[in-house]
Design a protein around this motif. Structure first.
Motif, PDB file in Angstrom:
ATOM      1  N   LEU A  87       0.812  -1.221   0.000  1.00  0.00           N
ATOM      2  CA  LEU A  87       0.000   0.000   0.000  1.00  0.00           C
ATOM      3  C   LEU A  87       0.845   1.271   0.000  1.00  0.00           C
ATOM      4  N   THR A  88       0.173   2.355  -0.403  1.00  0.00           N
ATOM      5  CA  THR A  88       0.741   3.699  -0.349  1.00  0.00           C
ATOM      6  C   THR A  88      -0.201   4.582   0.451  1.00  0.00           C
ATOM      7  N   MET A  89       0.365   5.495   1.243  1.00  0.00           N
ATOM      8  CA  MET A  89      -0.416   6.435   2.034  1.00  0.00           C
ATOM      9  C   MET A  89       0.086   7.857   1.810  1.00  0.00           C
ATOM     10  N   GLY A  90      -0.721   8.829   2.217  1.00  0.00           N
ATOM     11  CA  GLY A  90      -0.289  10.212   2.151  1.00  0.00           C
ATOM     12  C   GLY A  90      -1.347  11.159   2.675  1.00  0.00           C
ATOM     13  N   LEU A  91      -0.901  12.193   3.340  1.00  0.00           N
ATOM     14  CA  LEU A  91      -1.773  13.293   3.766  1.00  0.00           C
ATOM     15  C   LEU A  91      -1.608  14.388   2.713  1.00  0.00           C
ATOM     16  N   LEU A 130      -3.656  20.919  -2.408  1.00  0.00           N
ATOM     17  CA  LEU A 130      -4.835  21.673  -2.848  1.00  0.00           C
ATOM     18  C   LEU A 130      -4.967  23.014  -2.136  1.00  0.00           C
ATOM     19  N   GLY A 131      -3.996  23.349  -1.310  1.00  0.00           N
ATOM     20  CA  GLY A 131      -4.119  24.581  -0.526  1.00  0.00           C
ATOM     21  C   GLY A 131      -4.983  24.395   0.706  1.00  0.00           C
ATOM     22  N   LEU A 132      -5.234  23.143   1.086  1.00  0.00           N
ATOM     23  CA  LEU A 132      -6.019  22.822   2.286  1.00  0.00           C
ATOM     24  C   LEU A 132      -5.089  22.204   3.330  1.00  0.00           C
ATOM     25  N   ILE A 133      -5.637  21.800   4.462  1.00  0.00           N
ATOM     26  CA  ILE A 133      -4.841  21.169   5.517  1.00  0.00           C
ATOM     27  C   ILE A 133      -5.589  19.956   6.064  1.00  0.00           C
ATOM     28  N   PRO A 134      -4.880  18.977   6.633  1.00  0.00           N
ATOM     29  CA  PRO A 134      -5.531  17.817   7.245  1.00  0.00           C
ATOM     30  C   PRO A 134      -6.098  18.182   8.621  1.00  0.00           C
ATOM     31  N   ALA A 135      -7.151  18.966   8.598  1.00  0.00           N
ATOM     32  CA  ALA A 135      -7.638  19.617   9.822  1.00  0.00           C
ATOM     33  C   ALA A 135      -8.467  18.700  10.699  1.00  0.00           C
ATOM     34  N   THR A 136      -9.614  18.237  10.206  1.00  0.00           N
ATOM     35  CA  THR A 136     -10.511  17.459  11.063  1.00  0.00           C
ATOM     36  C   THR A 136      -9.932  16.092  11.406  1.00  0.00           C
ATOM     37  N   ILE A 137      -9.064  15.580  10.558  1.00  0.00           N
ATOM     38  CA  ILE A 137      -8.397  14.316  10.897  1.00  0.00           C
ATOM     39  C   ILE A 137      -7.185  14.555  11.794  1.00  0.00           C
ATOM     40  N   GLY A 138      -6.744  15.802  11.903  1.00  0.00           N
ATOM     41  CA  GLY A 138      -5.510  16.122  12.595  1.00  0.00           C
ATOM     42  C   GLY A 138      -5.388  15.599  14.017  1.00  0.00           C
ATOM     43  N   PRO A 139      -6.414  15.778  14.863  1.00  0.00           N
ATOM     44  CA  PRO A 139      -6.266  15.310  16.249  1.00  0.00           C
ATOM     45  C   PRO A 139      -6.004  13.809  16.349  1.00  0.00           C
ATOM     46  N   TYR A 140      -6.601  13.051  15.454  1.00  0.00           N
ATOM     47  CA  TYR A 140      -6.452  11.592  15.497  1.00  0.00           C
ATOM     48  C   TYR A 140      -5.100  11.176  14.924  1.00  0.00           C
ATOM     49  N   VAL A 141      -4.644  11.873  13.904  1.00  0.00           N
ATOM     50  CA  VAL A 141      -3.334  11.591  13.315  1.00  0.00           C
ATOM     51  C   VAL A 141      -2.235  11.883  14.330  1.00  0.00           C
ATOM     52  N   VAL A 142      -2.308  13.028  14.985  1.00  0.00           N
ATOM     53  CA  VAL A 142      -1.285  13.400  15.962  1.00  0.00           C
ATOM     54  C   VAL A 142      -1.357  12.499  17.192  1.00  0.00           C
ATOM     55  N   ALA A 143      -2.574  12.132  17.610  1.00  0.00           N
ATOM     56  CA  ALA A 143      -2.705  11.223  18.751  1.00  0.00           C
ATOM     57  C   ALA A 143      -2.061   9.880  18.452  1.00  0.00           C
ATOM     58  N   ARG A 144      -2.172   9.436  17.217  1.00  0.00           N
ATOM     59  CA  ARG A 144      -1.621   8.130  16.838  1.00  0.00           C
ATOM     60  C   ARG A 144      -0.103   8.194  16.650  1.00  0.00           C
ATOM     61  N   MET A 145       0.364   9.221  15.980  1.00  0.00           N
ATOM     62  CA  MET A 145       1.761   9.275  15.570  1.00  0.00           C
ATOM     63  C   MET A 145       2.653  10.022  16.542  1.00  0.00           C
ATOM     64  N   ARG A 157       6.599  15.007  10.134  1.00  0.00           N
ATOM     65  CA  ARG A 157       7.367  14.501   8.991  1.00  0.00           C
ATOM     66  C   ARG A 157       6.509  14.371   7.744  1.00  0.00           C
ATOM     67  N   VAL A 158       5.187  14.207   7.917  1.00  0.00           N
ATOM     68  CA  VAL A 158       4.318  13.957   6.748  1.00  0.00           C
ATOM     69  C   VAL A 158       3.063  14.817   6.733  1.00  0.00           C
ATOM     70  N   PHE A 159       2.819  15.567   7.788  1.00  0.00           N
ATOM     71  CA  PHE A 159       1.559  16.294   7.949  1.00  0.00           C
ATOM     72  C   PHE A 159       1.424  17.447   6.967  1.00  0.00           C
ATOM     73  N   MET A 160       2.516  18.079   6.615  1.00  0.00           N
ATOM     74  CA  MET A 160       2.465  19.286   5.790  1.00  0.00           C
ATOM     75  C   MET A 160       2.991  19.092   4.373  1.00  0.00           C
ATOM     76  N   ARG A 220       3.688  14.409   0.855  1.00  0.00           N
ATOM     77  CA  ARG A 220       4.417  13.370   0.139  1.00  0.00           C
ATOM     78  C   ARG A 220       3.806  11.998   0.426  1.00  0.00           C
ATOM     79  N   LEU A 221       3.955  11.104  -0.531  1.00  0.00           N
ATOM     80  CA  LEU A 221       3.439   9.752  -0.385  1.00  0.00           C
ATOM     81  C   LEU A 221       4.487   8.872   0.283  1.00  0.00           C
ATOM     82  N   PHE A 222       4.022   7.866   1.009  1.00  0.00           N
ATOM     83  CA  PHE A 222       4.947   6.946   1.655  1.00  0.00           C
ATOM     84  C   PHE A 222       4.357   5.537   1.653  1.00  0.00           C
ATOM     85  N   LYS A 223       5.245   4.572   1.742  1.00  0.00           N
ATOM     86  CA  LYS A 223       4.848   3.164   1.637  1.00  0.00           C
ATOM     87  C   LYS A 223       4.559   2.563   3.018  1.00  0.00           C
TER      88      LYS A 223
END
Length: 259
Positions: free
Chosen positions: A130-134, A139-154, A161-164, A167-170
């Motif tokens: 698989l490939t993932m990416g934020l 698009l000039g947007l931000i991972p806002a509503t998912i942000g609390p869960y992403v930061v809580a997990r990572m 490293r990947v929030f802004m 870039r895609l990662f494996k």
């Protein structure tokens, strides 16, 4: 009952909650967000359900936001955009607070909100291809509503490293970032998920629910104030010049000025 997802419960009380728009790579529409929230609320109340497995139909786990849904948001007023953003925020919170173990079975690629869904699972197992990416900042947007869960997990350090960068990662890097708990070949995915299910069928479900709720109180809070803040940040981005250009360029298949 549902149009964009499916829910099946086996004799053991293991529920499979499946994103079911394979022809759209399980991209999230407003309808899917509403249905996922409703399904999570139903499963939360069903005492016969011991474990929930979250997965996707087809090749992709979740491609992020549906393009048609995004196009409609482009033309909305800020208040209406906030309501659409709240659908995603409330769906994620319903899954995050589900009083059952939630196991992510990530059988394919995940982008944007799909990464957010992987992060609300208690354990997330993904295939090694698989490939993932934020990808929101493209698009000039931000991972806002998912942000609390992403930061809580990572954790903040890994998230940065990947929030802004968009870039895609494996899969291996997704595991190093703690998005994935385990990476396996595709033909070993179901066995790995079963191995995570098995212990929960031998423990007290009420104690599991209480223990899960306790872990949430011990970490950074994700409450109404936090959710409102993330929605406000996303709406502000939608109103900015970068989002207008980025989304216009995306649908026109052109490069924005910053590329």
């Amino acid at each position: 009952m549902f149009e964009t997802i499916s829910v099946e419960v086996d004799a053991r009380g293991v529920a499979t909650l499946m994103l079911n728009r394979p022809e759209k790579h399980n991209a999230m529409s407003g309808e899917m967000l509403t249905e996922l929230k409703a399904a999570a609320e139903q499963l939360a109340k069903d005492d016969s359900v011991r474990v929930v497995v979250l997965t996707g139909a087809g090749k992709s786990f979740c491609a992020g936001g549906d393009l048609g849904w995004m196009q409609k948001q482009r033309d909305l007023a800020p208040e209406a955009r906030g309501k659409e953003a709240r659908k995603l925020a409330e769906m994620l919170q319903a899954l995050n607070t589900l009083p059952k173990p939630l196991i992510g079975r990530v059988q394919g690629n995940a982008f944007g909100g799909g990464v957010g869904m992987a992060c609300v699972c208690d354990v997330t197992i993904g295939v090694d291809s698989l490939t993932m990416g934020l990808t929101e900042t493209r698009l000039g947007l931000i991972p806002a509503t998912i942000g609390p869960y992403v930061v809580a997990r990572m954790g903040e350090g890994k998230a940065r490293r990947v929030f802004m960068s968009a870039r895609l990662f494996k899969a291996e890097e997704a595991a190093a970032l703690d998005i994935l708990s385990k990476v396996v070949p595709a033909d070993a995915l179901d066995a790995a998920v079963e191995a995570e299910i098995a212990p929960y069928l031998a423990v007290a479900p009420g104690a599991v629910a209480r223990a899960k709720a306790l872990t949430r109180t011990l970490g950074a809070p994700i409450n109404d104030a936090v959710i409102d803040h993330t929605i406000g940040e996303l709406v502000a981005c939608w109103e900015g010049e970068e989002a207008r250009e980025g989304i216009r360029a995306f649908f026109a298949k052109e490069k924005p000025s910053w590329t």
